[in-house]
Design a protein around this motif. Structure first.
Motif, PDB file in Angstrom:
ATOM      1  N   PHE A 193       0.814  -1.215   0.000  1.00 48.12           N
ATOM      2  CA  PHE A 193       0.000   0.000   0.000  1.00 48.12           C
ATOM      3  C   PHE A 193       0.851   1.269   0.000  1.00 48.12           C
ATOM      4  CE2 PHE A 193      -3.627  -2.552   1.724  1.00 48.12           C
ATOM      5  CZ  PHE A 193      -4.505  -2.250   0.700  1.00 48.12           C
ATOM      6  N   GLY A 194       2.147   1.125  -0.076  1.00 44.03           N
ATOM      7  CA  GLY A 194       3.019   2.288  -0.144  1.00 44.03           C
ATOM      8  C   GLY A 194       3.524   2.766   1.193  1.00 44.03           C
ATOM      9  N   TYR A 195       3.502   1.915   2.207  1.00 45.10           N
ATOM     10  CA  TYR A 195       4.000   2.281   3.539  1.00 45.10           C
ATOM     11  C   TYR A 195       5.436   1.811   3.658  1.00 45.10           C
ATOM     12  CZ  TYR A 195       4.512   2.351   8.599  1.00 45.10           C
ATOM     13  OH  TYR A 195       4.952   2.589   9.872  1.00 45.10           O
ATOM     14  N   TRP A 196       6.337   2.739   3.978  1.00 39.88           N
ATOM     15  CA  TRP A 196       7.756   2.399   4.016  1.00 39.88           C
ATOM     16  C   TRP A 196       8.293   2.319   5.446  1.00 39.88           C
ATOM     17  CZ3 TRP A 196       7.832   1.073  -0.719  1.00 39.88           C
ATOM     18  CH2 TRP A 196       7.208   1.844  -1.690  1.00 39.88           C
ATOM     19  N   GLY A 197       7.446   2.496   6.443  1.00 38.47           N
ATOM     20  CA  GLY A 197       7.888   2.493   7.835  1.00 38.47           C
ATOM     21  C   GLY A 197       8.046   1.096   8.400  1.00 38.47           C
ATOM     22  N   THR A 198       8.209   1.047   9.710  1.00 40.30           N
ATOM     23  CA  THR A 198       8.457  -0.227  10.388  1.00 40.30           C
ATOM     24  C   THR A 198       7.295  -0.672  11.274  1.00 40.30           C
ATOM     25  OG1 THR A 198       9.537   0.932  12.211  1.00 40.30           O
ATOM     26  CG2 THR A 198      10.953   0.125  10.420  1.00 40.30           C
ATOM     27  N   GLU A 199       6.216   0.082  11.321  1.00 35.41           N
ATOM     28  CA  GLU A 199       5.076  -0.253  12.173  1.00 35.41           C
ATOM     29  C   GLU A 199       3.823  -0.475  11.326  1.00 35.41           C
ATOM     30  OE1 GLU A 199       5.084  -0.801  15.415  1.00 35.41           O
ATOM     31  OE2 GLU A 199       7.241  -0.440  15.442  1.00 35.41           O
ATOM     32  N   PRO A 200       3.658  -1.678  10.754  1.00 36.46           N
ATOM     33  CA  PRO A 200       2.507  -1.899   9.856  1.00 36.46           C
ATOM     34  C   PRO A 200       1.154  -1.820  10.567  1.00 36.46           C
ATOM     35  CG  PRO A 200       3.655  -3.955  10.271  1.00 36.46           C
ATOM     36  CD  PRO A 200       4.488  -2.864  10.873  1.00 36.46           C
TER      37      PRO A 200
END
Length: 189
Positions: free
Chosen positions: A120-127
């Motif tokens: 979905f385009g999330y590049w962080g570490t906390e899904p």
């Protein structure tokens, strides 16, 4: 507590039975896609989408049918020794080994959720915070991941199906764990 265990087993088994019965017809979907592919390659212009769509359908078939397979006891086992054991000994061994499977499924579920967030385009570490942010409106969908094939479909639908399948497998494994506990207590399931 025993009543809760029986109710949990009944509900989870019923859900996985129905999902599994629907998923088993997925083989015909796969066959239809591959038939279209064969006909198009033989008589017409080859299509770009058929092979990858057949792979997606196979993943859905396998992942959604897995809990039903566990429920029926038709999964692959090493029956060299297991087949000759009493129900009580089988329950003890299954009770010990199911914890490894549950741990594996929890790791797999976390990976599937992370991979879906990435798609979905999330590049962080906390899904998990990303998905809760989507619900509350504090996050937004970024550049969506697509396949690298010529067809280039979005990957989030099949990743979401994987989350559902892994979650249902986890619920079914807990149901099997509770069945083993009830067997060891000498109760009917």
């Amino acid at each position: 507590m025993t009543r809760f265990m029986h109710r949990y087993i009944r509900v989870v088994d019923a859900v996985n039975y129905r999902v599994g019965r629907v998923a088993m017809y997925g083989i015909f979907v796969i066959m239809g896609i591959l038939l279209i592919s064969s006909v198009n390659k033989t008589f017409f212009t080859p299509t770009l989408w058929t092979l990858e769509m057949a792979q997606f359908a196979m993943v859905a078939y396998y992942v959604l049918g897995g809990p039903y397979s566990i429920q029926l006891g038709s999964n692959v086992r090493m029956d060299l020794l297991y087949g000759e054991w009493s129900l009580r000994k089988k329950a003890w061994v299954d009770l010990m080994t199911v914890f490894f499977l549950i741990f594996y499924l929890l790791v797999l579920l976390y990976g599937a959720i992370s991979s879906t967030a990435y798609s979905f385009g999330y590049w962080g570490t906390e899904p998990f915070s990303f998905f809760s942010g989507l619900i509350t409106g504090t996050e937004e969908i970024g550049h969506m991941e697509r396949s690298s094939s010529a067809w280039r479909p979005y990957l989030w639908p099949i990743k979401f199906v994987m989350i559902i399948g892994i979650f249902l497998m986890l619920l079914q494994c807990i149901s099997e764990l509770l069945k083993d506990v009830l067997r060891l207590k000498g109760e009917e399931i």
